[in-house]
Write a protein that holds these residues in place. Structure first.
Motif, PDB file in Angstrom:
ATOM      1  N   SER A   5      43.613  -7.159 -50.392  1.00  0.00           N
ATOM      2  CA  SER A   5      42.948  -6.171 -51.130  1.00  0.00           C
ATOM      3  C   SER A   5      41.588  -6.135 -51.192  1.00  0.00           C
ATOM      4  O   SER A   5      40.792  -7.124 -51.236  1.00  0.00           O
ATOM      5  CB  SER A   5      43.598  -6.111 -52.626  1.00  0.00           C
ATOM      6  OG  SER A   5      42.660  -5.220 -53.320  1.00  0.00           O
ATOM      7  N   ARG A   6      40.745  -4.923 -50.827  1.00  0.00           N
ATOM      8  CA  ARG A   6      39.477  -4.996 -51.125  1.00  0.00           C
ATOM      9  C   ARG A   6      38.769  -4.468 -52.423  1.00  0.00           C
ATOM     10  O   ARG A   6      37.691  -4.128 -52.769  1.00  0.00           O
ATOM     11  CB  ARG A   6      38.891  -4.004 -50.108  1.00  0.00           C
ATOM     12  CG  ARG A   6      39.173  -4.497 -48.559  1.00  0.00           C
ATOM     13  CD  ARG A   6      38.637  -3.581 -47.589  1.00  0.00           C
ATOM     14  NE  ARG A   6      39.250  -3.929 -46.202  1.00  0.00           N
ATOM     15  CZ  ARG A   6      39.440  -3.160 -45.389  1.00  0.00           C
ATOM     16  NH1 ARG A   6      39.661  -1.758 -45.626  1.00  0.00           N
ATOM     17  NH2 ARG A   6      39.967  -3.302 -44.266  1.00  0.00           N
ATOM     18  N   THR A   7      39.817  -4.393 -53.274  1.00  0.00           N
ATOM     19  CA  THR A   7      39.337  -3.851 -54.741  1.00  0.00           C
ATOM     20  C   THR A   7      38.392  -4.799 -55.528  1.00  0.00           C
ATOM     21  O   THR A   7      37.616  -4.115 -56.002  1.00  0.00           O
ATOM     22  CB  THR A   7      40.661  -3.750 -55.761  1.00  0.00           C
ATOM     23  OG1 THR A   7      41.834  -2.967 -55.063  1.00  0.00           O
ATOM     24  CG2 THR A   7      40.277  -3.413 -57.065  1.00  0.00           C
ATOM     25  N   PRO A   8      38.477  -6.010 -55.319  1.00  0.00           N
ATOM     26  CA  PRO A   8      37.267  -6.873 -56.187  1.00  0.00           C
ATOM     27  C   PRO A   8      35.878  -6.520 -55.552  1.00  0.00           C
ATOM     28  O   PRO A   8      34.925  -6.347 -56.341  1.00  0.00           O
ATOM     29  CB  PRO A   8      37.661  -8.214 -55.905  1.00  0.00           C
ATOM     30  CG  PRO A   8      39.164  -8.441 -55.739  1.00  0.00           C
ATOM     31  CD  PRO A   8      39.332  -6.880 -54.799  1.00  0.00           C
ATOM     32  N   GLU A   9      35.820  -6.298 -54.218  1.00  0.00           N
ATOM     33  CA  GLU A   9      34.644  -6.151 -53.403  1.00  0.00           C
ATOM     34  C   GLU A   9      34.074  -4.805 -53.894  1.00  0.00           C
ATOM     35  O   GLU A   9      32.928  -4.497 -54.186  1.00  0.00           O
ATOM     36  CB  GLU A   9      34.745  -6.449 -51.995  1.00  0.00           C
ATOM     37  CG  GLU A   9      34.851  -7.825 -51.393  1.00  0.00           C
ATOM     38  CD  GLU A   9      36.443  -8.262 -51.613  1.00  0.00           C
ATOM     39  OE1 GLU A   9      37.321  -7.483 -52.001  1.00  0.00           O
ATOM     40  OE2 GLU A   9      36.605  -9.317 -50.993  1.00  0.00           O
ATOM     41  N   THR A  10      34.927  -3.817 -53.651  1.00  0.00           N
ATOM     42  CA  THR A  10      34.706  -2.451 -54.206  1.00  0.00           C
ATOM     43  C   THR A  10      34.075  -2.280 -55.360  1.00  0.00           C
ATOM     44  O   THR A  10      33.105  -1.642 -55.644  1.00  0.00           O
ATOM     45  CB  THR A  10      35.724  -1.470 -53.779  1.00  0.00           C
ATOM     46  OG1 THR A  10      36.094  -1.704 -52.286  1.00  0.00           O
ATOM     47  CG2 THR A  10      35.482  -0.135 -53.973  1.00  0.00           C
ATOM     48  N   ALA A  11      34.889  -2.700 -56.373  1.00  0.00           N
ATOM     49  CA  ALA A  11      34.569  -2.893 -57.661  1.00  0.00           C
ATOM     50  C   ALA A  11      32.977  -3.484 -58.041  1.00  0.00           C
ATOM     51  O   ALA A  11      32.525  -2.954 -58.915  1.00  0.00           O
ATOM     52  CB  ALA A  11      35.628  -3.535 -58.583  1.00  0.00           C
TER      53      ALA A  11
END
Length: 166
Positions: A5-11
């Motif tokens: 998941s790229r969610t943490p980086e995007t956030a």
């Protein structure tokens, strides 16, 4: 292809962009100062632009999946974080009474210590030199008052021949 998941980086990237927006909004709230050539707003705009560019670059790397993470098993260095936090709290608590130069010198040395330096005397000397130069630049060159204390008053008296009032 990276499947995590790229969610943490995007956030994180979006958070930096939001911070840029917050700094830009805060900059618009700074009143114009008539007695200076370059007002305090310029530094807010520079900070907002830098945060905006960094946020955009972070978002690009997050979306492309090229963000490089540290080892997720590596623990946060709490003592280092506490050292920087203590230096920042000292700076905030005493800047009006002790002055910009001395409190910022302590913050510099605390940050150097948190990053692994064990030469506290050298760090204090470097921090003092840098913060004294920053004070002279803001107070004497830009004519933007950033606070005063014992050291600032002494510098003002010493530099009076170079920077006459008026």
């Amino acid at each position: 292809m990276d499947t995590r998941s790229r969610t943490p980086e995007t956030a994180m990237a979006l958070g930096v962009i939001a911070l840029a927006g917050l700094v830009a909004f805060g900059t618009t709230q700074i009143p114009e100062v008539a007695y200076v050539q370059v007002g305090p707003r310029i530094f807010g705009w520079i900070a907002a632009a830098g945060l905006g560019v960094m946020g955009a670059l972070l978002l690009f790397t997050a979306v492309k999946g090229i963000w490089q993470r540290e080892d997720p098993g590596e623990a946060l260095d709490w003592p280092a974080l506490a050292t920087i936090g203590a230096g920042l709290l000292i700076n905030i608590a005493f800047i009006e009474t002790v002055g910009f130069i001395l409190t910022s010198t302590i913050l510099f040395a605390a940050t150097a210590r948190a990053f692994g330096s064990r030469k506290w005397l050298r760090d204090l000397v470097i921090g003092f030199a840098l913060t004294a130069c920053a004070y002279v630049f803001f107070d004497k060159v830009l004519e933007y008052r950033i606070g005063s204390g014992l050291v600032e008053d002494l510098l003002t008296r010493l530099l009076a021949p170079l920077f006459p009032p008026g």
